[in-house]
Structure formats: structure tokens, C-alpha cells
Design a protein around this motif. Structure first.
Motif, short mmCIF file in Angstrom:
data_model
loop_
_atom_site.label_atom_id
_atom_site.label_comp_id
_atom_site.label_asym_id
_atom_site.label_seq_id
_atom_site.Cartn_x
_atom_site.Cartn_y
_atom_site.Cartn_z
N GLY A 1 97.53 -77.85 -3.22
CA GLY A 1 96.90 -78.81 -4.12
C GLY A 1 96.56 -80.14 -3.48
O GLY A 1 96.82 -80.38 -2.31
N GLU A 2 95.94 -81.00 -4.31
CA GLU A 2 95.53 -82.32 -3.84
C GLU A 2 96.72 -83.15 -3.40
O GLU A 2 96.62 -83.99 -2.50
CB GLU A 2 94.75 -83.05 -4.95
N GLU A 3 97.87 -82.92 -4.05
CA GLU A 3 99.06 -83.69 -3.68
C GLU A 3 99.48 -83.41 -2.24
O GLU A 3 100.17 -84.20 -1.61
CB GLU A 3 100.22 -83.39 -4.64
N GLN A 4 99.04 -82.26 -1.71
CA GLN A 4 99.32 -81.92 -0.32
C GLN A 4 98.14 -82.25 0.59
O GLN A 4 98.19 -81.99 1.79
CB GLN A 4 99.62 -80.42 -0.21
N GLY A 5 97.10 -82.82 0.00
CA GLY A 5 95.95 -83.22 0.79
C GLY A 5 94.87 -82.16 0.92
O GLY A 5 93.93 -82.33 1.69
N PHE A 6 94.98 -81.06 0.16
CA PHE A 6 94.01 -79.97 0.28
C PHE A 6 92.97 -80.04 -0.82
O PHE A 6 93.28 -80.31 -1.98
CB PHE A 6 94.71 -78.61 0.19
N SER A 7 91.72 -79.76 -0.47
CA SER A 7 90.68 -79.58 -1.47
C SER A 7 90.66 -78.11 -1.86
O SER A 7 91.24 -77.26 -1.18
CB SER A 7 89.32 -79.99 -0.91
N VAL A 8 89.96 -77.79 -2.97
CA VAL A 8 89.87 -76.40 -3.42
C VAL A 8 89.20 -75.53 -2.37
O VAL A 8 89.69 -74.44 -2.03
CB VAL A 8 89.09 -76.32 -4.75
N VAL A 9 88.09 -76.00 -1.80
CA VAL A 9 87.36 -75.21 -0.81
C VAL A 9 88.19 -75.02 0.44
O VAL A 9 88.20 -73.94 1.05
CB VAL A 9 86.00 -75.85 -0.48
N GLU A 10 88.92 -76.05 0.84
CA GLU A 10 89.77 -75.95 2.02
C GLU A 10 90.85 -74.89 1.80
O GLU A 10 91.13 -74.06 2.68
CB GLU A 10 90.42 -77.30 2.30
N ASP A 11 91.46 -74.89 0.63
CA ASP A 11 92.48 -73.90 0.30
C ASP A 11 91.88 -72.49 0.27
O ASP A 11 92.47 -71.53 0.76
CB ASP A 11 93.10 -74.23 -1.06
N LEU A 12 90.67 -72.37 -0.28
CA LEU A 12 89.99 -71.08 -0.31
C LEU A 12 89.73 -70.56 1.09
O LEU A 12 89.93 -69.37 1.38
CB LEU A 12 88.67 -71.19 -1.07
N LEU A 13 89.31 -71.44 1.97
CA LEU A 13 89.02 -71.03 3.34
C LEU A 13 90.30 -70.62 4.06
O LEU A 13 90.33 -69.61 4.78
CB LEU A 13 88.32 -72.16 4.09
N LEU A 14 91.36 -71.39 3.88
CA LEU A 14 92.63 -71.05 4.49
C LEU A 14 93.16 -69.71 3.99
O LEU A 14 93.79 -68.96 4.73
CB LEU A 14 93.66 -72.14 4.20
N SER A 15 92.91 -69.40 2.73
CA SER A 15 93.45 -68.20 2.11
C SER A 15 92.60 -66.96 2.32
O SER A 15 93.07 -65.86 2.07
CB SER A 15 93.61 -68.42 0.59
N ASN A 16 91.38 -67.13 2.79
CA ASN A 16 90.48 -65.98 2.83
C ASN A 16 89.69 -65.81 4.12
O ASN A 16 88.73 -65.05 4.16
CB ASN A 16 89.48 -66.08 1.66
N SER A 17 90.08 -66.50 5.16
CA SER A 17 89.30 -66.46 6.39
C SER A 17 89.97 -65.64 7.48
O SER A 17 91.18 -65.45 7.48
CB SER A 17 89.05 -67.88 6.92
N PHE A 18 89.15 -65.17 8.41
CA PHE A 18 89.61 -64.47 9.59
C PHE A 18 89.20 -65.27 10.82
O PHE A 18 88.19 -65.95 10.79
CB PHE A 18 88.99 -63.07 9.69
N LEU A 19 89.95 -65.15 11.87
CA LEU A 19 89.56 -65.78 13.12
C LEU A 19 88.64 -64.84 13.87
O LEU A 19 88.99 -63.70 14.15
CB LEU A 19 90.80 -66.09 13.95
#
Length: 428
Positions: free
Chosen positions: A210-228
Motif C-alpha cells: 500500500g501507499e503507507e509502504q510507498g507503493f503505488s497500485v501500478v507498482e504493486d501490480l508490476l511487482l506481483s505479475n512480472s517476469f524477468l
């Protein structure tokens, strides 16, 4: 929870855990990191005029007063948006053309977040695309305890494709230190906003940073759904809209192949899959023991795995963990023995390793393991055994269908060259 392999997804667990260990930017893969001070030409896209960039502005203007005419930015459909940094601009390059006219693929749109330097060698890939083939052999539906998942609608034979999915968001994993976290988040939001179907990304599952941790929604989505993935020699984060619906299993029934040529991930059945069965991928190292798998999945993706492997009885799980620990030990032993020049001992250990991997059912790891005895036998001059193991590695790779432009395809070529060389030496 279809966010797993990033949910492994790229952002491989290894990359994420490394950044967490380093304490980089609240454990974000989008952390601001130093980059080399190499000079970047201030271009906003392939073939575009020189950019006029305001100090850390999310804007990119050209000096020819071309306005918003999309043809000006071809092959892009949007004017690039950039952040100015000391090492050069970071920009969003978007092609939102969903037509497939004259092409052998269906485009879902793509946004690339990178430097003009890398973009100049990447944008030409927009002219290529993965073949669509037949309709998808699965549909997305609710899966108990997992949210949405991919369920087979017909039988998929081992080695057959289940999905060819072109990347929707391709982003740098590191940004210059003089660009703020908020600016990076704005850049990510712009990348999603300019896609023809932003909801394809916005409706995906996410861990809930969440925002309290400094994350935006899109940033969290990318972290949760991306591959290297690797493009142009650089590691980038790739979010694939359809693949994001595939859930994790520690013994998945599919394997993944990324093609740098088409920017697509191909999912291939690693065994026969029956109608009604869920298609799964692995977000983590397949050889990890139970506790390591669970802690990694919980820390990065926020869920406890209940796949068949993790649901074994305590006795069965202990036996599995012992084999997996033995696999790691044997790998290291084989390397150390080879480095010490004890090649025959190393061969014995590598063949034992193959046996244990077979017992544990880690079939996806076997092609790489065949390489060890293949190289060692060649080194000691046993060409017949070297040929045998190279052939086994080749057959395993070909059975799972290496994609054009993938690392697997390159490996197949190298093995074939090695086999030709061995045959020449044997004929002398």
C-alpha cells in the motif's frame, strides 16, 4: 492470486529477494539505483527529433512542432513521455495498435519503459509478433483458494503450446538515483494508461503493498505479475496480460520460453494436460525444499502454496526435501570436483545427480543437468558418452519446443554444432 510467477513472474524471486536483502527502496524492484554514466542521445524514440526536456518533467516535446499526429512517432501510437536524469532520459514508448492487418499475430498493445539507447534497438521488434495459432486451449475462471486461474478446455499434449503471449509492459528494473520514486510511479502509470485496454493490467491480482509502504497500485501490480526477461543484453521486467492469469505450482505442468525476437512468452505443456485441469507455472526455483519455497512465496507474493507437492504428508515431504537438498549438494560437488581436475569423480556425481532429479520428478531441470556429464566426458576424450549425453539434452529441449529467438533455441543450435564436431572426431 493469479499473480504468482510474478507471482513468479518475472521479477524473478531471485531478483526480488536480492533487492530485499540489499534494502533497496523499501524492497521495490523499481528501486532507484545508480547506473553507469554512459551518454544517452536525448531522443524520445526511434527516428524522432531531438527532445526538449524540462527538469524532471514527465513530458517529451519535439522541436518540429509536429503536434499529436500519431504518424510522427511511428512505430509508436503515442508521443513518448520522459523523465530527465543525469545519465539521460527515461521514457515510455507505447504502441497501442490492436489491429492485426497484414500480420500473423494479434496485438494487445505494448508500453516500453527504458532509455532511448535501449529503445532504439527494441522498437523495431514492434514490427514482429508471435503467431497466434489456434484458439487458446483454456479459459479463465474462479479457482478455489486462488482467485482466477487458467483451466484447460481440451487435452494439451506434452510439448504443445498452451499460450503465446506478447509482453504488455516492458520496464527497466533499475532507475537513476536522481529520479524520484514518485516520478517512476508516474511513468509506470502512464505506461498502463496508454495501453488500448488498461484494465487488462489494472484488474490483475496483486499482493496489496500500500501507499503507507510507498507503493503505488501500478507498482504493486508490476511487482506481483512480472517476469524477468533479457532484451538487448539487459534484464527487464515484463508483464504479460494473459500469462498473469496462470497460478503457481511447485511442480508445474507447463514451462516457459521467452523470445527476444517477438517479445513473447510461450507456454508449453511439460506433460499431458487433461480437460478441466488447471494450467500452472512455477514462480520460484523448482529445486527448493518445502520451507524455502513457502517462505519465498509468502514474503514476495503473500500466499501459502497448497499445490500437490506442498500438500504431501509429513513423511513424504521429508523424503522430497532430502532429495532436493541432495540435488543442491551434488551440483556443488560436481563443480568442485571438476575444478579440482577430478573429472572421473565429477562424472560419477553428475550421473548420480541425474538419477536423483528423475526420482524427484524435476523433468524441467534435466536438460541442463545433462550438460555436465556431456562436457566432462568430452573433456576426458570419451566421445561416445559425450555424444550420448548431448543427444539426451537435445531431445529433452526439442520435446518442449524451443521458440524462435529464445535461449533454448540458441542452446539447441550449440548442441547440434557440438554433436557435428563429435561425429567428425569419431570418424577420424
Amino acid at each position: 492470486m493469479a499473480r504468482q510467477y510474478s507471482s513468479r513472474r518475472t521479477l524473478t524471486a531471485a531478483l526480488v529477494s536480492t533487492l530485499i536483502t540489499q534494502g533497496a527502496c523499501t524492497a521495490s524492484v523499481l528501486s532507484i539505483r545508480n547506473q553507469s554514466a554512459r551518454h544517452h542521445q536525448p531522443l524520445c524514440g526511434k527516428g524522432l527529433p531531438q527532445a526538449i526536456l524540462g527538469e524532471n518533467q514527465l513530458v517529451c516535446l519535439d522541436d518540429m512542432n509536429t503536434g499529436s499526429d500519431p504518424t510522427t512517432f511511428s512505430p509508436l501510437t503515442h508521443q513518448p513521455f520522459c523523465l530527465k536524469a543525469s545519465s539521460g532520459p527515461f521514457c515510455v514508448y507505447t504502441n497501442a495498435d490492436t489491429s492485426s492487418s497484414g500480420k500473423a499475430w494479434v496485438n494487445h498493445g505494448i508500453s516500453i519503459i527504458t532509455t532511448p539507447e535501449l529503445a532504439s534497438g527494441t522498437l523495431n521488434l514492434l514490427e514482429h509478433g508471435p503467431p497466434t495459432g489456434n484458439s487458446k486451449p483454456y479459459h479463465v475462471k474462479s479457482v478455489t483458494g486462488k482467485g482466477l486461474g487458467a483451466i484447460a478446455t481440451r487435452r494439451i499434449l506434452r510439448g504443445k503450446k498452451a499460450l503465446v503471449d506478447r509482453v504488455a509492459i516492458l520496464s527497466a528494473a533499475e532507475y537513476p538515483e536522481d529520479v524520484s520514486r514518485k516520478q517512476v510511479q508516474d511513468l509506470l502509470a502512464k505506461a498502463v494508461e496508454q495501453l488500448p485496454e488498461p484494465e487488462m493490467v489494472l484488474k490483475l491480482s496483486r499482493k496489496g503493498r500500500g501507499e503507507e509502504q510507498g507503493f503505488s497500485v501500478v507498482e504493486d501490480l508490476l511487482l506481483s505479475n512480472s517476469f524477468l526477461v533479457e532484451v538487448g543484453g539487459q534484464s527487464l521486467m515484463g508483464l504479460f496480460g494473459d500469462l498473469a492469469r496462470f497460478n503457481h505450482a511447485c511442480e508445474p505442468n507447463t514451462s516457459m520460453r521467452f523470445s527476444e525476437k517477438t517479445l513473447a512468452m510461450t507456454i508449453v505443456a511439460s506433460r499431458d494436460i487433461e480437460p478441466g485441469e488447471e494450467l500452472t507455472i512455477s514462480y520460484i526455483d523448482a529445486t527448493l525444499p518445502y520451507k524455502d519455497r513457502q517462505s519465498t512465496l509468502q514474503e514476495i507474493w503473500g500466499f501459502k502454496c497448497t499445490c500437490p507437492l506442498c500438500s504431501l504428508s509429513r513423511h513424504q515431504r521429508r523424503a522430497s526435501d532430502e532429495r532436493r537438498t541432495e540435488i543442491q549438494t551434488l551440483k556443488q560437488e560436481a563443480i568442485e570436483l571438476a575444478q579440482a581436475g577430478k573429472f572421473h569423480d565429477a562424472i560419477g556425481i553428475s550421473e548420480q545427480l541425474i538419477k536423483v532429479i528423475g526420482q524427484e520428478g524435476l523433468t524441467l531441470a534435466i536438460p541442463d543437468v545433462y550438460d555436465i556429464p556431456a562436457a566432462l566426458y568430452y573433456h576426458i576424450g570419451n566421445l561416445v558418452k559425450a555424444r550420448e549425453y548431448n543427444f539426451l539434452s537435445l531431445m529433452a529441449l526439442q520435446e518442449l519446443g524451443p521458440e524462435e529467438g529464445s535461449k533454448e533455441e540458441e542452446k539447441v543450435k550449440k548442441i547440434k554444432e557440438t554433436l557435428d564436431k563429435i561425429e567428425e572426431e569419431l570418424s577420424v
